[in-house]
Design a protein around this motif. Structure first.
Motif, PDB file in Angstrom:
ATOM      1  N   ASP A   4      22.188 -21.268 -57.200  1.00 27.37           N
ATOM      2  CA  ASP A   4      22.292 -22.691 -57.531  1.00 27.37           C
ATOM      3  C   ASP A   4      21.544 -23.557 -56.523  1.00 27.37           C
ATOM      4  N   LEU A   5      20.469 -23.027 -55.975  1.00 25.83           N
ATOM      5  CA  LEU A   5      19.711 -23.723 -54.933  1.00 25.83           C
ATOM      6  C   LEU A   5      19.233 -25.095 -55.411  1.00 25.83           C
ATOM      7  N   HIS A   6      18.675 -25.146 -56.607  1.00 24.48           N
ATOM      8  CA  HIS A   6      18.140 -26.425 -57.096  1.00 24.48           C
ATOM      9  C   HIS A   6      19.260 -27.460 -57.218  1.00 24.48           C
ATOM     10  N   GLU A   7      20.406 -27.028 -57.695  1.00 24.25           N
ATOM     11  CA  GLU A   7      21.541 -27.943 -57.830  1.00 24.25           C
ATOM     12  C   GLU A   7      21.991 -28.452 -56.456  1.00 24.25           C
ATOM     13  N   VAL A   8      22.016 -27.556 -55.474  1.00 24.17           N
ATOM     14  CA  VAL A   8      22.415 -27.940 -54.115  1.00 24.17           C
ATOM     15  C   VAL A   8      21.456 -28.984 -53.550  1.00 24.17           C
ATOM     16  N   ILE A   9      20.162 -28.760 -53.736  1.00 26.60           N
ATOM     17  CA  ILE A   9      19.167 -29.696 -53.222  1.00 26.60           C
ATOM     18  C   ILE A   9      19.266 -31.042 -53.933  1.00 26.60           C
ATOM     19  N   GLU A  10      19.455 -31.018 -55.231  1.00 22.97           N
ATOM     20  CA  GLU A  10      19.555 -32.280 -55.981  1.00 22.97           C
ATOM     21  C   GLU A  10      20.792 -33.070 -55.579  1.00 22.97           C
ATOM     22  N   LYS A  11      21.914 -32.387 -55.394  1.00 16.72           N
ATOM     23  CA  LYS A  11      23.139 -33.077 -54.951  1.00 16.72           C
ATOM     24  C   LYS A  11      22.921 -33.711 -53.578  1.00 16.72           C
ATOM     25  N   SER A  12      22.228 -32.984 -52.718  1.00 18.67           N
ATOM     26  CA  SER A  12      21.982 -33.485 -51.371  1.00 18.67           C
ATOM     27  C   SER A  12      21.054 -34.690 -51.392  1.00 18.67           C
ATOM     28  N   ARG A  13      20.055 -34.649 -52.249  1.00 20.00           N
ATOM     29  CA  ARG A  13      19.144 -35.792 -52.378  1.00 20.00           C
ATOM     30  C   ARG A  13      19.901 -37.033 -52.833  1.00 20.00           C
ATOM     31  N   LYS A  14      20.818 -36.848 -53.779  1.00 19.63           N
ATOM     32  CA  LYS A  14      21.619 -37.974 -54.273  1.00 19.63           C
ATOM     33  C   LYS A  14      22.519 -38.517 -53.166  1.00 19.63           C
ATOM     34  N   LEU A 195      22.048 -35.140 -36.374  1.00 19.53           N
ATOM     35  CA  LEU A 195      23.011 -34.568 -37.316  1.00 19.53           C
ATOM     36  C   LEU A 195      22.461 -33.253 -37.858  1.00 19.53           C
ATOM     37  N   GLU A 196      23.364 -32.340 -38.181  1.00 18.38           N
ATOM     38  CA  GLU A 196      22.960 -31.087 -38.831  1.00 18.38           C
ATOM     39  C   GLU A 196      24.105 -30.608 -39.703  1.00 18.38           C
ATOM     40  N   THR A 197      23.802 -29.660 -40.577  1.00 15.37           N
ATOM     41  CA  THR A 197      24.876 -28.993 -41.319  1.00 15.37           C
ATOM     42  C   THR A 197      24.928 -27.503 -41.013  1.00 15.37           C
ATOM     43  N   ASP A 198      23.778 -26.894 -40.688  1.00 13.87           N
ATOM     44  CA  ASP A 198      23.705 -25.443 -40.485  1.00 13.87           C
ATOM     45  C   ASP A 198      24.176 -24.703 -41.738  1.00 13.87           C
ATOM     46  N   SER A 199      23.913 -25.298 -42.881  1.00 15.66           N
ATOM     47  CA  SER A 199      24.297 -24.672 -44.153  1.00 15.66           C
ATOM     48  C   SER A 199      23.682 -23.272 -44.257  1.00 15.66           C
ATOM     49  N   PRO A 200      24.429 -22.331 -44.829  1.00 19.85           N
ATOM     50  CA  PRO A 200      25.727 -22.462 -45.512  1.00 19.85           C
ATOM     51  C   PRO A 200      26.932 -22.261 -44.587  1.00 19.85           C
ATOM     52  N   SER A 201      26.714 -22.219 -43.269  1.00 23.80           N
ATOM     53  CA  SER A 201      27.814 -22.042 -42.324  1.00 23.80           C
ATOM     54  C   SER A 201      28.240 -23.380 -41.737  1.00 23.80           C
ATOM     55  N   LEU A 202      29.298 -23.333 -40.928  1.00 26.12           N
ATOM     56  CA  LEU A 202      29.760 -24.464 -40.097  1.00 26.12           C
ATOM     57  C   LEU A 202      30.094 -25.717 -40.890  1.00 26.12           C
ATOM     58  N   GLY A 203      30.727 -25.513 -42.034  1.00 28.08           N
ATOM     59  CA  GLY A 203      31.181 -26.640 -42.833  1.00 28.08           C
ATOM     60  C   GLY A 203      32.524 -27.174 -42.367  1.00 28.08           C
ATOM     61  N   PRO A 204      33.033 -28.222 -43.037  1.00 25.15           N
ATOM     62  CA  PRO A 204      34.307 -28.805 -42.629  1.00 25.15           C
ATOM     63  C   PRO A 204      35.486 -27.860 -42.820  1.00 25.15           C
ATOM     64  N   LYS A 205      35.374 -26.939 -43.789  1.00 21.24           N
ATOM     65  CA  LYS A 205      36.411 -25.934 -44.011  1.00 21.24           C
ATOM     66  C   LYS A 205      35.785 -24.548 -43.884  1.00 21.24           C
ATOM     67  N   LYS A 206      36.338 -23.755 -42.980  1.00 22.33           N
ATOM     68  CA  LYS A 206      35.741 -22.470 -42.633  1.00 22.33           C
ATOM     69  C   LYS A 206      35.571 -21.554 -43.840  1.00 22.33           C
ATOM     70  N   GLU A 207      36.520 -21.630 -44.772  1.00 23.99           N
ATOM     71  CA  GLU A 207      36.508 -20.697 -45.899  1.00 23.99           C
ATOM     72  C   GLU A 207      35.574 -21.145 -47.021  1.00 23.99           C
ATOM     73  N   ARG A 209      31.793 -22.666 -48.509  1.00 27.42           N
ATOM     74  CA  ARG A 209      30.358 -22.733 -48.240  1.00 27.42           C
ATOM     75  C   ARG A 209      29.958 -24.157 -47.860  1.00 27.42           C
ATOM     76  N   ASN A 210      29.178 -24.282 -46.836  1.00 24.84           N
ATOM     77  CA  ASN A 210      28.683 -25.584 -46.398  1.00 24.84           C
ATOM     78  C   ASN A 210      27.385 -25.920 -47.141  1.00 24.84           C
ATOM     79  N   GLU A 211      27.153 -27.206 -47.413  1.00 23.40           N
ATOM     80  CA  GLU A 211      25.942 -27.649 -48.094  1.00 23.40           C
ATOM     81  C   GLU A 211      25.350 -28.854 -47.371  1.00 23.40           C
ATOM     82  N   PRO A 212      24.052 -29.100 -47.522  1.00 23.93           N
ATOM     83  CA  PRO A 212      23.403 -30.217 -46.818  1.00 23.93           C
ATOM     84  C   PRO A 212      24.023 -31.577 -47.090  1.00 23.93           C
ATOM     85  N   GLU A 213      24.592 -31.782 -48.287  1.00 26.11           N
ATOM     86  CA  GLU A 213      25.182 -33.082 -48.592  1.00 26.11           C
ATOM     87  C   GLU A 213      26.340 -33.423 -47.645  1.00 26.11           C
TER      88      GLU A 213
END
Length: 254
Positions: A4-14, A195-207, A209-213
């Motif tokens: 779902d890479l394209h969806e992830v990028i589009e959500k992040s752009r929005k 700022l960074e996200t380090d996606s798909p790791s280091l998100g707000p909830k460990k369990e 997946r982290n995303e750029p948005e």
């Protein structure tokens, strides 16, 4: 994330993300990042680097110079596309690099990549787990001017040594759950924070997946910690990122 890479990028752009600085950890990821940059021109910004900890069929191990040697031709081949050298650095986690020889080898791998970054006139994206003081001291010894200490977790006094040199420090959404990191963020000037996200790791909830948005989460957290408006953090960290990674501007215009 590949599915779902394209969806992830589009959500992040929005969500307002304009550029995705994409780092590698080992040589077999270099061409993949270039492929993403070609698929999303002006959005995905590639960085090449050999991480101090390498993953393979037998698990994780400390990096060697041989890991870097096979990657060197790709640095040359794609040098005009790179916005930074990374992810590079030192990782002295006891169970990953228990011996002095392994740590010395990591320093050799890092020194070679720092020299390469200077040759290519690129900043470095730096990993420093269990080695914050040693990493900053090493960068200074090697004469590095443009560095981002990603997900830095060292002491505030050590971070301030880097601030005095002009280094930047970035924090992912995972820091929202660490009171110790708040103390660090309070002491680092906003002029030295990214700022960074380090996606798909280091998100707000460990369990999860982290995303750029999710970069907005850490932006709001830093604003709360420092007691300043969110917009001020957004503007300052964007300015810092463009100053540290000047080639991002060039790619955004392409």
């Amino acid at each position: 994330m590949h599915q779902d890479l394209h969806e992830v990028i589009e959500k992040s752009r929005k969500a307002g993300v304009q550029a995705f600085v994409s780092v590698t950890e080992q040589e077999n990821e270099f061409e993949k990042v270039i492929g993403l940059a070609e698929r999303y021109p002006g959005s995905v910004m590639p960085c090449f680097g050999v991480h101090p900890i390498q993953s393979g069929a037998e698990g994780q191990r400390s990096a060697t110079v041989q890991d870097l040697e096979s990657a060197l031709p790709l640095f040359e081949k794609y040098k005009d596309k790179l916005v930074a050298v990374g992810e590079v650095g030192l990782d002295f986690t006891p169970w990953l690099a228990p011996t002095a020889l392994q740590r010395e080898e990591q320093q050799r791998v890092l020194a070679l990549q720092l020299a390469l970054a200077k040759q290519l006139a690129l900043p470095v994206n730096v990993h420093s787990r269990s080695a914050g003081r040693q990493t900053i001291a090493f960068l200074k010894e090697e004469g590095v001017q443009d560095a981002l200490l990603h997900n830095f977790a060292g002491r505030p006094s050590v971070a301030l040594e880097g601030v005095r040199v002009g280094y930047y420090f970035s924090f992912p959404p995972a820091v929202t759950g660490h009171d110790q990191r708040a103390k660090l963020i309070k002491q680092i000037p906003l002029e030295n924070i990214c700022l960074e996200t380090d996606s798909p790791s280091l998100g707000p909830k460990k369990e999860e997946r982290n995303e750029p948005e999710n970069i907005g989460i850490v932006c709001r957290y830093i604003a709360d910690v420092k007691g300043v408006p969110v917009e001020r953090v957004r503007e300052a960290t964007t300015k810092n990122a463009l100053k540290l990674f000047p080639k991002i501007k060039q790619h955004l215009k392409e």
